[in-house]
Design a protein around this motif. Structure first.
Motif, PDB file in Angstrom:
ATOM      1  N   TYR A  60       2.047  31.183  16.550  1.00 23.72           N
ATOM      2  CA  TYR A  60       3.343  31.536  17.126  1.00 23.72           C
ATOM      3  C   TYR A  60       4.432  31.517  16.068  1.00 23.72           C
ATOM      4  O   TYR A  60       5.509  32.044  16.261  1.00 23.72           O
ATOM      5  CB  TYR A  60       3.715  30.550  18.233  1.00 23.72           C
ATOM      6  N   SER A  61       4.154  30.839  14.952  1.00 28.84           N
ATOM      7  CA  SER A  61       5.198  30.605  13.963  1.00 28.84           C
ATOM      8  C   SER A  61       4.509  30.287  12.640  1.00 28.84           C
ATOM      9  O   SER A  61       3.304  30.084  12.600  1.00 28.84           O
ATOM     10  CB  SER A  61       6.050  29.428  14.445  1.00 28.84           C
ATOM     11  N   GLU A  94       9.828  39.342  23.028  1.00 32.57           N
ATOM     12  CA  GLU A  94      10.793  38.405  22.476  1.00 32.57           C
ATOM     13  C   GLU A  94      10.102  37.322  21.634  1.00 32.57           C
ATOM     14  O   GLU A  94      10.446  37.092  20.481  1.00 32.57           O
ATOM     15  CB  GLU A  94      11.577  37.762  23.629  1.00 32.57           C
ATOM     16  N   ARG A  95       9.097  36.652  22.235  1.00 34.00           N
ATOM     17  CA  ARG A  95       8.465  35.580  21.500  1.00 34.00           C
ATOM     18  C   ARG A  95       7.607  36.101  20.359  1.00 34.00           C
ATOM     19  O   ARG A  95       7.481  35.470  19.318  1.00 34.00           O
ATOM     20  CB  ARG A  95       7.604  34.726  22.433  1.00 34.00           C
ATOM     21  N   TYR A  98       9.540  36.836  17.192  1.00 40.37           N
ATOM     22  CA  TYR A  98       9.967  35.613  16.494  1.00 40.37           C
ATOM     23  C   TYR A  98       9.093  35.388  15.257  1.00 40.37           C
ATOM     24  O   TYR A  98       9.588  35.041  14.190  1.00 40.37           O
ATOM     25  CB  TYR A  98       9.854  34.431  17.464  1.00 40.37           C
ATOM     26  N   GLN A 102       9.653  35.963  10.682  1.00 40.17           N
ATOM     27  CA  GLN A 102       9.192  35.095   9.592  1.00 40.17           C
ATOM     28  C   GLN A 102       8.309  35.860   8.613  1.00 40.17           C
ATOM     29  O   GLN A 102       8.356  35.626   7.405  1.00 40.17           O
ATOM     30  CB  GLN A 102       8.413  33.907  10.154  1.00 40.17           C
ATOM     31  N   TYR A 250      15.722  33.401  16.972  1.00 36.37           N
ATOM     32  CA  TYR A 250      15.706  33.931  18.339  1.00 36.37           C
ATOM     33  C   TYR A 250      16.965  34.756  18.632  1.00 36.37           C
ATOM     34  O   TYR A 250      16.930  35.710  19.410  1.00 36.37           O
ATOM     35  CB  TYR A 250      15.517  32.803  19.359  1.00 36.37           C
TER      36      TYR A 250
ATOM     37  N   ARG B  25      10.015  21.172  16.814  1.00 38.96           N
ATOM     38  CA  ARG B  25       9.818  22.504  16.259  1.00 38.96           C
ATOM     39  C   ARG B  25       8.869  23.312  17.123  1.00 38.96           C
ATOM     40  O   ARG B  25       9.077  24.491  17.389  1.00 38.96           O
ATOM     41  CB  ARG B  25       9.265  22.385  14.833  1.00 38.96           C
ATOM     42  N   ARG B  26       7.802  22.665  17.589  1.00 39.98           N
ATOM     43  CA  ARG B  26       6.807  23.377  18.381  1.00 39.98           C
ATOM     44  C   ARG B  26       7.426  23.886  19.687  1.00 39.98           C
ATOM     45  O   ARG B  26       7.203  25.023  20.074  1.00 39.98           O
ATOM     46  CB  ARG B  26       5.630  22.445  18.670  1.00 39.98           C
ATOM     47  N   ASP B  29       9.665  26.740  18.743  1.00 34.61           N
ATOM     48  CA  ASP B  29       8.884  27.913  18.347  1.00 34.61           C
ATOM     49  C   ASP B  29       8.448  28.720  19.564  1.00 34.61           C
ATOM     50  O   ASP B  29       8.322  29.933  19.512  1.00 34.61           O
ATOM     51  CB  ASP B  29       7.624  27.493  17.564  1.00 34.61           C
ATOM     52  N   MET B  30       8.187  28.005  20.676  1.00 34.13           N
ATOM     53  CA  MET B  30       7.743  28.700  21.872  1.00 34.13           C
ATOM     54  C   MET B  30       8.916  29.368  22.602  1.00 34.13           C
ATOM     55  O   MET B  30       8.731  29.935  23.672  1.00 34.13           O
ATOM     56  CB  MET B  30       7.022  27.743  22.823  1.00 34.13           C
ATOM     57  N   THR B  33      14.951  27.447  23.064  1.00 40.31           N
ATOM     58  CA  THR B  33      16.061  27.105  22.178  1.00 40.31           C
ATOM     59  C   THR B  33      17.337  27.012  22.997  1.00 40.31           C
ATOM     60  O   THR B  33      17.361  27.378  24.164  1.00 40.31           O
ATOM     61  CB  THR B  33      16.233  28.173  21.082  1.00 40.31           C
ATOM     62  N   ARG B  55      11.845  33.393  28.332  1.00 43.22           N
ATOM     63  CA  ARG B  55      11.778  34.624  27.536  1.00 43.22           C
ATOM     64  C   ARG B  55      10.691  35.567  28.047  1.00 43.22           C
ATOM     65  O   ARG B  55       9.953  36.169  27.270  1.00 43.22           O
ATOM     66  CB  ARG B  55      11.549  34.305  26.069  1.00 43.22           C
ATOM     67  N   TYR B  57       7.838  35.039  29.635  1.00 42.21           N
ATOM     68  CA  TYR B  57       6.415  34.689  29.731  1.00 42.21           C
ATOM     69  C   TYR B  57       6.257  33.298  30.325  1.00 42.21           C
ATOM     70  O   TYR B  57       7.227  32.552  30.476  1.00 42.21           O
ATOM     71  CB  TYR B  57       5.730  34.821  28.373  1.00 42.21           C
TER      72      TYR B  57
END
Lengths: 721, 72
Positions: A60-61, A94-95, A98, A102, A250, B25-26, B29-30, B33, B55, B57
């Motif tokens: 995811y990141s 959207e996700r 993200y 990066q 975001y 952070r995790r 990240d999902m 925020t 968002r 989902y």
């Protein structure tokens, strides 16, 4: 140097499907260096030139916190692939974007593959891929990986990327950009930066990225100045630097979507939502879950799976028979016949016998994963299993383990968290498998006079040991690990793709044969040798097992088992042959009892059963454990733990037994042991369907938790304290 | 208020995240925020974890983690 294309994207974005489509049958699965995460590579289909496609772990990141993320990051930064294909789930833009923000910073040419556009269209939404491409500064190709649409265009775009075709870098808000510029100025003249880009470094330094520390060297003066810049930004913007950047990304994505995404649909329940309403319904979820599990178990373990084992056994017996006849007719010496038939063919047989069943099981597991139900399994079962340091997904390995530990251990693949997975692999063999039943049945029939409590008590002990071990091991240094939140995506339900499922099945079968098979084969061959030769290397008939090297080793080992109450060579030899397959314990006792008296008291028999139940499993399961752990160290820890627990518990049983029943008479194992064992199984003195016990245990736990949480609700003051 | 206390069907806005390092952070990240709107969809049959929409989902969050998410 071949061109390398790295596939990067979120989990559930269709990355594996795309990878399968791009590489076809050329793919091969290895491991990333030093870790157990699978590394898949393959050649790009339809290109004469060598173009490699590397499937990065789904992330995811690019944070430094999970193994998958570090692997993906290290590969991209250190191996510097020529092109990144960033696969993006358009229905979850959207996700997914993200991560894209990066990847943009890495300084590697990138193409964005916009997957699952059909779902977006069905919703009635519109994505302007041109606008998206303009904003991201890189080509965007709409595709449908599942329908293999748009792939040619995607590949053309990817292979024609030049090293200078770098994506744009999304700008953050002014105050953050100012801080990043200042950091760039500070580090511009440093030498120890390696090959990293300045922008990427500035962002990572600002985030105080831990993983970076060992990889670049920056002078102390610069470090202090950077720290001052970060401190100022943090106090100005009232948040920690890492969160500031995450927030900014975001915001960048939201801004991107304003241009490129037209939302027209709304708040209508999709088909996936409707399915989910039923499947995770408060009252229906558990019954449906058990029904599905029952179905998988019945087909994969009891009916079709069991038949395939029978067929493979028949096939091997037929081949062995033929080969034996042939060798005997050529006048080959006895030991050579035995080597080929029992040593080699027997060893191959004990590997192959599991392959069809494993593939059937994997057929179901792939379907459960692909359709999105596996994530719901974790959602439904999480509350019970996390108490024991396990994952909600540990239910499936344990359930399958009642049939056979080999597919059980293999089924742990779906558990993402390393600690949870290792613990599951380690504890699944505690659940008595089908091959241990004949051993229990033999003792039930001959020592316990068909007492009905003995068989089920083995299941109870197995499950209690899983729970206790989980609770205890969770607190040890081995399993404590870093705190990680359990945030899990619940993907949309999808129809599973048969092609993907088939590839998955084939991969599992193949990798079991290669990775576990060699260990199983070698170990079986060694036992054959020890059993068939005397210490002076004279060949022995099966009935002469008492003169074999194995018997000599058994006598050496026997003293170890004295505290457990069965310190005779026969019991230790049976334990050793039990490594080949647990049901061989019965036939070994039967061979030995023909000319030696073997006696057990009820409590030493019970101790022996407990030892067989918990100690290191058969070679096939050990091979599977090695394959799934990916390291000998962890395999050793697992086997050592299992055997240690077995030893201690059996010793306790023997000790307590001898104190409680000082006058118990030793009973001799006589008559046809195999017949007694079979008789006890068919007469249902031992359980017919272990599934009932597993479900019973889970239902009890559910009831307990249900009642407990009600109780908590009524007493809010109590739960506060 | 924390996300843990929100009942099913309600939509709230994330104000602040407690905790630090990997855990924070995790969660971020999902997509959880500051300022994002979150709908609590359902509670798992055994009372934990909860399912939320964020968002666009679905995400499953344990109550102990939801407690770190301040909402209004």
């Amino acid at each position: 140097m071949p061109l390398r294309i790295a596939l990067a994207g979120n989990p559930n974005s269709g990355k594996t499907t795309l990878f399968n489509e791009l590489t076809g049958s050329t793919q091969y699965v290895g491991n990333w260096p030093g870790v157990t995460v699978e590394k898949k590579e393959g050649r790009l289909k339809g290109y004469k030139k060598d173009i490699m496609v590397v499937d990065l772990p789904g992330v995811y990141s690019l944070s430094p916190y999970t193994m998958e993320e570090v692997i993906a990051r290290d590969y991209l930064l250190q191996e510097k692939p020529e092109v990144i294909i960033n696969i993006v789930d358009a229905s979850n833009l959207e996700r997914n974007l993200y991560l894209t923000t990066q990847l943009q910073e890495l300084g590697i040419p990138m193409v964005v593959a916009l997957n699952m556009m059909d779902i977006v269209e069905k919703r009635g939404d519109v994505i302007d891929s041109e606008a998206l491409s303009k904003r991201l500064g890189c080509p965007v190709a709409p595709i449908s990986a599942a329908r293999a649409k748009g792939l040619d265009e995607l590949v053309n775009k990817a292979v024609s990327m030049k090293p200078s075709d770098l994506p744009a870098v999304s700008g953050f808000s002014d105050s953050i950009e100012k801080a990043l510029d200042q950091i760039c100025d500070v580090i511009k003249h440093e030498d120890g930066l390696g090959a990293y880009g300045l922008r990427w470094l500035a962002v990572k330094l600002f985030e105080r990225d831990q993983d970076l520390k060992g990889k670049v060297t920056i002078s102390d003066g610069a470090v202090n100045r950077i720290e001052a810049i970060i401190d100022k930004a943090e106090s100005d913007l009232d948040d920690d630097a890492e969160s500031l950047i995450t927030n900014e990304r975001y915001l960048v994505v939201a801004d991107l979507l304003k241009d490129a995404y037209k939302k027209t649909s709304r708040e209508k329940l999709s088909a996936s939502d409707k399915i989910d309403r039923v499947l995770t319904n408060r009252w229906l979820a558990l019954p449906i879950f058990f029904l599905i599990m029952w179905g998988v178990y019945t087909v994969a373990i009891q009916t079709v799976g069991d038949w395939t084992i029978g067929w493979v056994e028949e096939l091997i017996a037929w081949v062995s028979g033929g080969v034996e006849g042939l060798l005997v007719s050529w006048g080959t010496s006895d030991w050579l016949v035995s080597l080929v038939v029992n040593g080699i063919l027997g060893g191959i047989g004990s590997v192959l016998v599991f392959v069809p069943q494993l593939m059937i099981l994997y057929f179901f597991i792939s379907i459960l994963e692909d359709c999105g139900y596996m994530a719901r399994v974790a959602f439904i079962m999480d509350r019970i299993f996390r108490k024991f340091g396990l994952s909600g997904k540990s239910f499936i390995p344990m359930l399958i383990g009642t049939g056979c530990s080999v597919p059980g251990v293999t089924a742990s693949r779906t558990i993402e968290n390393d600690n949870d997975r290792r613990m599951t692999i380690m504890l699944t063999p505690f659940i008595p498998c089908g091959a241990k039943l004949p051993v229990f049945a033999m003792f039930v029939a001959l020592i316990f006079r068909d007492a009905t409590w003995v068989g089920p008590s083995m299941y109870l002990i197995g499950m209690i040991m899983v729970i206790l071990s989980g609770i205890v091991l969770k607190r040890t240094r081995l399993f404590r690990g870093k705190p990680a939140p359990f945030v899990m995506e619940l993907p949309n339900y999808k129809m599973p793709r048969l092609k993907g499922v088939a590839i998955h099945m084939w991969e599992k079968g193949k990798s079991f044969i290669i990775k576990a098979g060699t260990i199983i084969f070698a170990a079986c061959a060694v036992i054959w040798f020890l059993q068939s030769f005397s210490p002076s290397f004279a060949y022995l008939e099966p009935e002469q097992i008492d003169k074999s090297i194995l018997a000599a080793i058994g006598s050496l080992l026997a003293p170890i088992f004295v505290p457990l109450g069965f310190g005779n060579w026969a019991a230790s030899v049976a334990t050793l042959t039990g490594f080949v397959a647990k049901e061989l314990v019965v036939s070994t006792f039967s061979l030995v009892s023909a000319h030696t008296t073997i006696t057990f008291t009820p409590y030493s028999a019970y101790a022996y059963m407990v030892f067989i139940l918990l100690a290191a499993p058969c070679f096939a399961a050990i091979g599977a454990i090695r394959r799934e752990m990916g390291s000998w160290k962890w395999t050793g820890i697992a086997l050592g733990y299992q055997t240690g627990v077995a030893y201690v518990l059996a010793a306790i049983v023997n000790l307590v037994g001898s104190l409680l029943f000082p006058n118990a008479e030793p009973i001799q194992l006589t008559g046809s042991l195999e017949e007694a064992s079979e008789g006890a199984i068919t007469s249902a003195a031992i359980l017919q369907n272990p599934m009932i016990y597993v479900l019973g245990a889970v239902l009890l736990a559910v009831l307990f938790i249900g009642v407990f949480s009600r109780f908590k609700k009524v007493n809010p003051a109590r739960s506060q304290a | 208020m924390t996300l843990k206390e929100i009942s099913c069907g309600k939509t709230v806005t994330v104000r602040k995240l407690e905790g630090e390092g990997a855990v924070k952070r995790r969660i971020m990240d999902m997509g959880l925020t500051k300022g994002v709107s979150v709908t609590v969809r359902k509670v798992a049959p055994l009372g934990d974890p909860i399912e939320i929409t964020v968002r666009g989902y679905e995400l499953s969050v344990r109550k102990e983690d939801a407690e770190k998410i301040i909402v209004e």
